[in-house]
Scaffold this motif. Structure first.
Motif, PDB file in Angstrom:
ATOM      1  N   ILE A 304      -8.159  -3.426  10.248  1.00  0.00           N
ATOM      2  CA  ILE A 304      -8.723  -2.915   8.997  1.00  0.00           C
ATOM      3  C   ILE A 304      -9.161  -4.077   8.110  1.00  0.00           C
ATOM      4  CG2 ILE A 304      -8.191  -1.638   6.892  1.00  0.00           C
ATOM      5  CD1 ILE A 304      -6.239   0.066   8.576  1.00  0.00           C
ATOM      6  N   VAL A 305      -8.318  -5.111   8.027  1.00  0.00           N
ATOM      7  CA  VAL A 305      -8.673  -6.293   7.231  1.00  0.00           C
ATOM      8  C   VAL A 305      -9.960  -6.925   7.764  1.00  0.00           C
ATOM      9  CG1 VAL A 305      -7.972  -8.637   6.574  1.00  0.00           C
ATOM     10  CG2 VAL A 305      -6.303  -6.767   6.509  1.00  0.00           C
ATOM     11  N   ALA A 306     -10.081  -7.009   9.089  1.00  0.00           N
ATOM     12  CA  ALA A 306     -11.285  -7.599   9.683  1.00  0.00           C
ATOM     13  C   ALA A 306     -12.532  -6.805   9.310  1.00  0.00           C
ATOM     14  CB  ALA A 306     -11.138  -7.680  11.207  1.00  0.00           C
ATOM     15  N   GLU A 307     -12.427  -5.473   9.339  1.00  0.00           N
ATOM     16  CA  GLU A 307     -13.568  -4.632   8.955  1.00  0.00           C
ATOM     17  C   GLU A 307     -13.931  -4.846   7.484  1.00  0.00           C
ATOM     18  OE1 GLU A 307     -12.644  -0.604   9.860  1.00  0.00           O
ATOM     19  OE2 GLU A 307     -12.330  -0.969  12.014  1.00  0.00           O
ATOM     20  N   ILE A 308     -12.904  -4.930   6.647  1.00  0.00           N
ATOM     21  CA  ILE A 308     -13.150  -5.123   5.215  1.00  0.00           C
ATOM     22  C   ILE A 308     -13.803  -6.487   4.972  1.00  0.00           C
ATOM     23  CG2 ILE A 308     -12.037  -5.425   2.968  1.00  0.00           C
ATOM     24  CD1 ILE A 308      -9.869  -3.470   3.939  1.00  0.00           C
TER      25      ILE A 308
END
Length: 410
Positions: A304-308
């Protein structure tokens, strides 16, 4: 500017960057560093016109960063040490010096008459410093080494940064990488030896090897291996984040830049990151609403952090993350580092005037005294100060001419 080494004279018989870099640091700190170069060939590094595939000398001038960095602030004398007239000049300089600094191999030191006993015969109190590839003892004491071999490869760094399945070995990130770190290490050792001589009256022989500096740099992994009695197991690869912390690791922005997060307390910094990212609901998500859950579900959180992170450009993230308390850093290239606001604010990039009178800039050594930046002077041209230094020794113009006719000096 405080110059704590003022009054200290260093006699340097060395070339390339490892060891000369130590002389440059001492010159930054105020020492009078006399660089001895061969009367005909000079420091071999002067011949490196391309480094890592790039032109190493500024077009139309003599400005040569690979020489300027490890030689700024010194004076250069050209001596053909194989000639008796030249070695006598060297011994005279040694008599008036506090430190003798060399990276010549044992065979060359013995042949030229610059071993410890030779130099101590004319100055029993001098601190004698040897920089080597692999140490002064053991099976490789007679071998030469560069930082790419002794420091980077043999010292453990290359293996540490190269993925197990890689088809190529990761190279050093910069020219003279281990050499520069090693030079700083030597300078610290010399400072300690000078203090020891002052307080105890005893002088020292210092040895610093590129292999030793390399092992010191990778000591955590080496110490782990020593503890378990074998190679540490490979860490399971993770695409994003650390195995138990999504806020540790490198993440890519939408414009292809990287940011390194290093928030070692995930429970503390997760809510702040979620607010910064514009996703406050993630802080109360039942998968991530405690440190224990966040660590247990780190892989999912990291995705999720990578997508953000991939949804915004680099500059936007720099601005957003700068407002928080969590630890992070931009991943910077050489030009970014050269213009880093913190380096600039702390005078870690300093002006130097080159031989043609142009203003240039160089990275300073990382030690400051009394919150004052270093005032740099350029590196010497080849044998630029030969006549000046010889006159300081009392040589007349006629004697200078005779030394030059004999090929002993340049």
């Amino acid at each position: 500017m405080d110059r704590p080494m003022e009054g200290v004279r260093v006699l340097e018989v060395a070339q390339f960057t490892f060891v000369p870099a130590a002389g440059a640091v001492l010159a930054d700190w105020g020492a009078d560093v006399i660089k001895v170069e061969h009367a005909e060939t000079g420091d071999a590094q002067r011949g490196l016109v391309r480094v890592m595939g790039l032109e190493a000398i500024s077009e139309g001038t003599t400005f040569h960063p690979i020489m300027e960095g490890p030689n700024r602030g010194k004076r250069s004398i050209g001596l053909a040490l194989e000639k008796p007239e030249a070695i006598e000049v060297l011994y005279e300089l040694a008599r008036a010096s506090d430190v003798f600094l060399t990276n010549f191999l044992p065979g060359a030191r013995k042949r030229l008459g610059i071993e410890v006993d030779d130099i101590r015969a004319v100055n029993p109190d001098i601190i004698y410093v040897r920089g080597s590839g692999f140490g002064n003892r053991g099976p490789d004491a007679l071998k030469g080494g560069y930082d790419s071999t002794a420091y980077w490869s043999r010292g453990g760094s290359a293996a540490g940064v190269t993925p197990p399945d890689s088809d190529t070995l990761i190279e050093m990130p910069s020219g003279a990488y281990g050499d520069s770190i090693g030079g700083m290490t030597i300078a610290g050792g010399i400072a300690a030896a000078l203090y020891g001589r002052k307080t105890t009256g005893r002088t020292s022989v210092l040895d610093v090897s590129l292999l030793g500096v390399g092992a010191w740099a990778t000591q955590y992994s080496v110490n782990q291996a020593l503890m378990i009695g074998g190679p540490p197991p490979s860490r399971p690869p993770t695409k994003h984040g650390a195995p138990t912390n999504p806020l540790v690791g490198a993440y890519k922005t939408v414009d292809g830049r990287w940011l390194m997060l290093c928030m070692l307390q995930p429970g503390r910094y997760w809510p702040e990151f979620c607010r910064t990212a514009g996703r406050p609901e993630l802080a109360v998500d039942e998968r991530f609403d405690s440190a224990e859950k966040l660590m247990a579900n780190a892989a999912e959180a990291a995705e999720i952090v990578a997508e953000i992170m991939a949804s915004r450009p680099y500059d936007a993230w720099v601005e957003a993350l700068s407002a928080g308390e969590g630890q992070w850093a931009p991943v910077q290239g050489p030009w970014d580092v050269a213009n880093d606001a913190a380096l600039r604010a702390n005078d870690m990039i300093a002006k130097v005037v080159d031989a043609e009178g142009f203003d240039r800039e160089l990275v300073t050594n990382p030690v400051q005294f009394d919150e004052k930046g270093v005032e740099l002077t350029r590196a010497p041209q080849f044998a630029e100060h030969t006549d000046e230094i010889l006159r300081e020794l009392g040589r007349s113009d006629d004697q200078l001419i005779q030394l030059k006719i004999a090929g002993a000096v340049s």
